[in-house]
Design a protein around this motif. Structure first.
Motif, PDB file in Angstrom:
ATOM      1  N   VAL A 199       0.838  -1.184   0.000  1.00 21.16           N
ATOM      2  CA  VAL A 199       0.000   0.000   0.000  1.00 21.16           C
ATOM      3  C   VAL A 199       0.880   1.243   0.000  1.00 21.16           C
ATOM      4  CG1 VAL A 199      -1.731   1.331   1.289  1.00 21.16           C
ATOM      5  CG2 VAL A 199      -1.889  -1.165   1.198  1.00 21.16           C
ATOM      6  N   GLY A 200       0.520   2.225  -0.805  1.00 21.57           N
ATOM      7  CA  GLY A 200       1.214   3.512  -0.811  1.00 21.57           C
ATOM      8  C   GLY A 200       0.272   4.615  -0.405  1.00 21.57           C
ATOM      9  N   LEU A 201       0.754   5.533   0.435  1.00 22.83           N
ATOM     10  CA  LEU A 201      -0.047   6.644   0.923  1.00 22.83           C
ATOM     11  C   LEU A 201       0.500   7.954   0.355  1.00 22.83           C
ATOM     12  CD1 LEU A 201      -0.261   5.702   4.723  1.00 22.83           C
ATOM     13  CD2 LEU A 201      -1.813   5.004   2.875  1.00 22.83           C
ATOM     14  N   ALA A 202      -0.365   8.757  -0.214  1.00 25.68           N
ATOM     15  CA  ALA A 202      -0.023  10.112  -0.648  1.00 25.68           C
ATOM     16  C   ALA A 202      -0.676  11.068   0.343  1.00 25.68           C
ATOM     17  CB  ALA A 202      -0.531  10.362  -2.060  1.00 25.68           C
ATOM     18  N   MET A 209       0.751  -5.899   5.672  1.00 22.30           N
ATOM     19  CA  MET A 209       1.511  -5.797   4.424  1.00 22.30           C
ATOM     20  C   MET A 209       2.315  -4.496   4.435  1.00 22.30           C
ATOM     21  SD  MET A 209      -1.329  -4.845   1.476  1.00 22.30           S
ATOM     22  CE  MET A 209      -2.501  -6.099   1.988  1.00 22.30           C
ATOM     23  N   PRO A 210       3.328  -4.386   3.566  1.00 23.35           N
ATOM     24  CA  PRO A 210       4.155  -3.172   3.560  1.00 23.35           C
ATOM     25  C   PRO A 210       3.346  -1.927   3.216  1.00 23.35           C
ATOM     26  CG  PRO A 210       5.228  -4.933   2.330  1.00 23.35           C
ATOM     27  CD  PRO A 210       3.834  -5.398   2.612  1.00 23.35           C
ATOM     28  N   VAL A 211       3.677  -0.823   3.889  1.00 22.69           N
ATOM     29  CA  VAL A 211       3.045   0.467   3.626  1.00 22.69           C
ATOM     30  C   VAL A 211       4.146   1.514   3.473  1.00 22.69           C
ATOM     31  CG1 VAL A 211       1.502   2.272   4.499  1.00 22.69           C
ATOM     32  CG2 VAL A 211       0.971  -0.139   4.929  1.00 22.69           C
ATOM     33  N   VAL A 212       4.122   2.248   2.386  1.00 21.35           N
ATOM     34  CA  VAL A 212       5.075   3.341   2.175  1.00 21.35           C
ATOM     35  C   VAL A 212       4.295   4.646   2.060  1.00 21.35           C
ATOM     36  CG1 VAL A 212       6.797   1.878   1.074  1.00 21.35           C
ATOM     37  CG2 VAL A 212       5.091   3.048  -0.327  1.00 21.35           C
ATOM     38  N   MET A 213       4.976   5.748   2.325  1.00 21.35           N
ATOM     39  CA  MET A 213       4.297   7.039   2.384  1.00 21.35           C
ATOM     40  C   MET A 213       5.113   8.095   1.645  1.00 21.35           C
ATOM     41  SD  MET A 213       2.988   9.041   5.835  1.00 21.35           S
ATOM     42  CE  MET A 213       4.641   9.175   6.564  1.00 21.35           C
ATOM     43  N   GLU A 214       4.412   9.032   1.022  1.00 21.19           N
ATOM     44  CA  GLU A 214       5.060  10.134   0.315  1.00 21.19           C
ATOM     45  C   GLU A 214       4.137  11.345   0.368  1.00 21.19           C
ATOM     46  OE1 GLU A 214       7.379  12.205  -0.655  1.00 21.19           O
ATOM     47  OE2 GLU A 214       8.411  10.518  -1.641  1.00 21.19           O
ATOM     48  N   HIS A 215       4.709  12.512   0.241  1.00 28.22           N
ATOM     49  CA  HIS A 215       3.925  13.743   0.122  1.00 28.22           C
ATOM     50  C   HIS A 215       3.047  13.638  -1.119  1.00 28.22           C
ATOM     51  CE1 HIS A 215       3.131  17.992  -0.798  1.00 28.22           C
ATOM     52  NE2 HIS A 215       3.320  18.215   0.492  1.00 28.22           N
ATOM     53  N   ASP A 216       1.841  14.194  -1.049  1.00 29.99           N
ATOM     54  CA  ASP A 216       0.898  14.010  -2.164  1.00 29.99           C
ATOM     55  C   ASP A 216       1.404  14.617  -3.473  1.00 29.99           C
ATOM     56  OD1 ASP A 216       0.557  16.597  -1.163  1.00 29.99           O
ATOM     57  OD2 ASP A 216      -1.604  16.609  -1.470  1.00 29.99           O
ATOM     58  N   ALA A 217       2.044  15.779  -3.411  1.00 27.24           N
ATOM     59  CA  ALA A 217       2.549  16.383  -4.644  1.00 27.24           C
ATOM     60  C   ALA A 217       3.718  15.575  -5.208  1.00 27.24           C
ATOM     61  CB  ALA A 217       2.976  17.826  -4.397  1.00 27.24           C
ATOM     62  N   ASN A 218       4.549  15.036  -4.345  1.00 27.82           N
ATOM     63  CA  ASN A 218       5.632  14.173  -4.805  1.00 27.82           C
ATOM     64  C   ASN A 218       5.080  12.897  -5.437  1.00 27.82           C
ATOM     65  OD1 ASN A 218       7.643  15.912  -3.999  1.00 27.82           O
ATOM     66  ND2 ASN A 218       8.085  14.849  -2.083  1.00 27.82           N
ATOM     67  N   SER A 219       4.017  12.368  -4.859  1.00 27.05           N
ATOM     68  CA  SER A 219       3.377  11.181  -5.433  1.00 27.05           C
ATOM     69  C   SER A 219       2.863  11.487  -6.840  1.00 27.05           C
ATOM     70  CB  SER A 219       2.223  10.716  -4.543  1.00 27.05           C
ATOM     71  OG  SER A 219       2.691  10.275  -3.295  1.00 27.05           O
ATOM     72  N   ALA A 220       2.238  12.653  -6.994  1.00 26.36           N
ATOM     73  CA  ALA A 220       1.747  13.045  -8.320  1.00 26.36           C
ATOM     74  C   ALA A 220       2.906  13.210  -9.297  1.00 26.36           C
ATOM     75  CB  ALA A 220       0.947  14.339  -8.211  1.00 26.36           C
ATOM     76  N   ALA A 221       4.001  13.804  -8.829  1.00 27.75           N
ATOM     77  CA  ALA A 221       5.167  13.975  -9.690  1.00 27.75           C
ATOM     78  C   ALA A 221       5.740  12.617 -10.100  1.00 27.75           C
ATOM     79  CB  ALA A 221       6.232  14.808  -8.966  1.00 27.75           C
ATOM     80  N   TRP A 222       5.764  11.682  -9.166  1.00 31.69           N
ATOM     81  CA  TRP A 222       6.293  10.355  -9.481  1.00 31.69           C
ATOM     82  C   TRP A 222       5.414   9.652 -10.516  1.00 31.69           C
ATOM     83  CZ3 TRP A 222      10.843   8.533  -9.324  1.00 31.69           C
ATOM     84  CH2 TRP A 222      11.073   7.162  -9.443  1.00 31.69           C
ATOM     85  N   ALA A 223       4.102   9.845 -10.410  1.00 35.50           N
ATOM     86  CA  ALA A 223       3.202   9.269 -11.410  1.00 35.50           C
ATOM     87  C   ALA A 223       3.487   9.846 -12.791  1.00 35.50           C
ATOM     88  CB  ALA A 223       1.747   9.537 -11.016  1.00 35.50           C
ATOM     89  N   GLU A 224       3.772  11.142 -12.845  1.00 31.57           N
ATOM     90  CA  GLU A 224       4.094  11.762 -14.127  1.00 31.57           C
ATOM     91  C   GLU A 224       5.385  11.192 -14.707  1.00 31.57           C
ATOM     92  OE1 GLU A 224       2.101  13.608 -15.717  1.00 31.57           O
ATOM     93  OE2 GLU A 224       0.715  14.439 -14.230  1.00 31.57           O
ATOM     94  N   TYR A 225       6.282  10.741 -13.835  1.00 33.51           N
ATOM     95  CA  TYR A 225       7.532  10.132 -14.296  1.00 33.51           C
ATOM     96  C   TYR A 225       7.312   8.695 -14.757  1.00 33.51           C
ATOM     97  CZ  TYR A 225      12.310   8.356 -14.274  1.00 33.51           C
ATOM     98  OH  TYR A 225      13.493   7.780 -14.641  1.00 33.51           O
ATOM     99  N   VAL A 226       6.552   7.935 -13.971  1.00 34.35           N
ATOM    100  CA  VAL A 226       6.364   6.519 -14.282  1.00 34.35           C
ATOM    101  C   VAL A 226       5.387   6.318 -15.438  1.00 34.35           C
ATOM    102  CG1 VAL A 226       5.571   4.291 -13.357  1.00 34.35           C
ATOM    103  CG2 VAL A 226       6.899   5.839 -11.914  1.00 34.35           C
ATOM    104  N   PHE A 227       4.303   7.093 -15.449  1.00 30.50           N
ATOM    105  CA  PHE A 227       3.233   6.865 -16.415  1.00 30.50           C
ATOM    106  C   PHE A 227       3.024   8.025 -17.394  1.00 30.50           C
ATOM    107  CE2 PHE A 227       1.794   4.751 -12.391  1.00 30.50           C
ATOM    108  CZ  PHE A 227       2.062   3.449 -12.794  1.00 30.50           C
ATOM    109  N   GLY A 228       3.727   9.125 -17.220  1.00 30.36           N
ATOM    110  CA  GLY A 228       3.494  10.311 -18.026  1.00 30.36           C
ATOM    111  C   GLY A 228       4.734  10.785 -18.753  1.00 30.36           C
ATOM    112  N   PRO A 229       4.771  12.061 -19.149  1.00 29.73           N
ATOM    113  CA  PRO A 229       5.850  12.584 -19.990  1.00 29.73           C
ATOM    114  C   PRO A 229       7.133  12.940 -19.239  1.00 29.73           C
ATOM    115  CG  PRO A 229       4.259  14.298 -19.549  1.00 29.73           C
ATOM    116  CD  PRO A 229       3.701  13.050 -18.941  1.00 29.73           C
TER     117      PRO A 229
END
Length: 314
Positions: A60-63, A98-118
């Protein structure tokens, strides 16, 4: 295919989703954000159990919209959430098994843009999430930049107007007080005046429920042709351009992505913001400008990024 859960925890709602390796959201669950820490933790557990009932999930990941410690093991402070110095991932991991990781919500959005976006094709990417306030994430050579103490970059609290509108952070004149959903509402109300007669659409909304006007509703009124709402959106575009020029002077990104709830209406203001940015950028005639784009991931970016981080680190 690996499946993880991403949970975007905002001040108004909690959105959870089961996400596959390629960013496909196969199931979702949602709840209003509880006001107490215990109720919020029970809410998260309930959403996870609901999704795990039908899916084989590995982590599970938390933003989270708040300040995290550098190791991202504690929520130090969150203005719209009840946690204070709370070891959220460890405690939640113990409860759900189960494992749980956490990130700042804006950083999570930025990471999504890296993994799945431009952003994967970018050297320096700045993600600006326009919502209740402004959240920002910064990617440098594919790495999230968090600063020395884990709270960077708080760009929404750059002061753009000395002695301007008061901000919940304790300062005044912050960028997000002029460029966000909250700012859009305040600007619209200021432009309407005490009687609200200049805007039939928004005056009716305020008459029915004085606290019900939101940035989304102002944007919708602007799209419907309301002149006051259009003027408020134009003001937001101006301030977005001002802020993005400052961001570019500091970080010199080659890509800026505008996301968030207000960002969903970016077709109303992004072209004007680009023009304003280009007019204010230091040495604009002699340097390359950033590409400024609306997100292609919509409001799911935080959830997608949290799920991706859980897959990689969980």
């Amino acid at each position: 295919m690996t499946q993880t859960i991403g949970i975007d925890i905002g001040g108004t709602s909690v959105r959870a989703g089961v996400v596959t390796d390629d960013g496909t959201v196969v199931d979702t669950a949602r709840a209003q954000t509880p006001r107490s820490a215990r109720a919020l933790e029970e809410c998260l557990d309930r959403l996870v159990q609901e999704l795990c009932a039908d899916h084989d999930v590995s982590a599970v990941g938390l933003a989270v919209a708040g300040f995290l410690d550098p190791a991202r093991q504690k929520v130090s402070f969150a203005p719209h959430l009840p946690w204070r110095n709370a070891a959220v991932p460890a405690e939640m991991s113990e409860r759900i098994g189960m494992p749980v990781v956490m990130e700042h919500d804006a950083n999570s959005a930025a990471w999504a843009e890296y993994v799945f976006g431009p952003a994967r094709r970018s050297t320096v990417t700045c993600v600006v999430a326009l919502g209740t306030g402004i959240g920002c994430g910064l990617l440098i050579d594919g790495q999230l930049y968090r600063g020395a103490f884990g709270v960077a970059p708080e760009l929404g609290h750059l002061q753009v107007v000395p002695d301007g509108r008061p901000c919940d952070c304790g300062k005044s004149g912050c960028w997000e007080r002029y460029c966000s959903g909250t700012a859009l509402v305040e600007t619209a109300i200021d432009l309407m005046g005490p009687q609200g007669s200049a805007s039939v659409l928004m005056a009716r909304e305020l008459a029915d429920d004085p606290g019900s006007l939101t940035g989304r509703k102002v944007a919708a009124a602007a799209e419907a042709g309301d002149p006051v709402a259009q003027e408020a959106v134009a003001d937001l575009a101006r301030w977005l351009g001002v802020g993005l020029a400052m961001v570019s002077d500091v970080f010199d990104p080659d890509l800026i992505i505008v996301s968030g709830g207000v960002g969903a209406s970016s077709r109303l203001f992004l072209d004007d913001a680009r023009d304003r940015y280009a007019s204010l950028l230091t040495g604009a005639k002699y340097r390359r400008k950033a590409r400024i784009r609306a997100t292609e991931l919509g409001e799911r970016a935080g959830m997608l990024g949290a799920a991706a981080l859980a897959r990689d680190l969980g």
